[in-house]
Design a protein around this motif. Structure first.
Motif, PDB file in Angstrom:
ATOM      1  N   SER A   1       0.979  -1.208   0.069  1.00  0.00           N
ATOM      2  CA  SER A   1       0.153   0.056  -0.179  1.00  0.00           C
ATOM      3  C   SER A   1       0.866   1.257   0.030  1.00  0.00           C
ATOM      4  O   SER A   1       0.417   2.266  -0.797  1.00  0.00           O
TER       5      SER A   1
ATOM      6  N   ARG B   1      -3.381   2.717  -3.065  1.00  0.00           N
ATOM      7  CA  ARG B   1      -4.590   1.781  -3.216  1.00  0.00           C
ATOM      8  C   ARG B   1      -5.674   2.322  -4.078  1.00  0.00           C
ATOM      9  O   ARG B   1      -5.678   3.512  -4.596  1.00  0.00           O
TER      10      ARG B   1
ATOM     11  N   SER C   1      -8.097   5.416  -4.168  1.00  0.00           N
ATOM     12  CA  SER C   1      -7.775   6.030  -3.166  1.00  0.00           C
ATOM     13  C   SER C   1      -7.818   7.760  -3.255  1.00  0.00           C
ATOM     14  O   SER C   1      -7.736   8.120  -4.301  1.00  0.00           O
TER      15      SER C   1
ATOM     16  N   ASP D   1      -3.417   8.948   0.003  1.00  0.00           N
ATOM     17  CA  ASP D   1      -3.287   7.560  -0.003  1.00  0.00           C
ATOM     18  C   ASP D   1      -2.386   7.170  -1.234  1.00  0.00           C
ATOM     19  O   ASP D   1      -2.307   5.854  -1.374  1.00  0.00           O
TER      20      ASP D   1
END
Length: 97
Positions: free
Chosen positions: A75, A80, A83, A87
């Motif tokens: 991650s 992700r 996201s 992120d």
């Protein structure tokens, strides 16, 4: 920022298509560097291949603390899917030439 190089050797002849074309037909348009005439693999394509293989490896790992650490590392590197900007993954990949 730390810069690393990834070197790989093709075990057989290969060409890298652009992804253009008609479904069901072989993509014969090869992506190549205009300056050198040599084929290359775009960074985005290479990143996608690495993300896919990482997901395959993570899927094969048994559940537990080690898998959780590897999930967290994946991650961090790749981000992700779907996201938010915060992120986003930290790994940047350039073209393979």
């Amino acid at each position: 920022m730390k810069k690393l190089e990834l070197h790989f050797v093709l075990q057989s002849d290969a060409t890298f298509g652009r992804g253009d074309g008609v479904a069901g037909l072989v993509d014969q348009e090869v992506e190549y560097d205009v300056a050198t005439g040599l084929p290359f693999l775009r960074g985005r394509t290479l990143r996608g291949l690495l993300v896919e293989e990482c997901a395959n490896i993570l899927f094969a790992l048994p559940a537990g603390a080690a898998k959780e650490r590897f999930d967290a590392a994946a991650s961090y590197l790749f981000g992700r899917p779907g996201s938010q900007i915060e992120d986003e993954g930290y790994l940047t990949i350039g073209a393979a030439q």
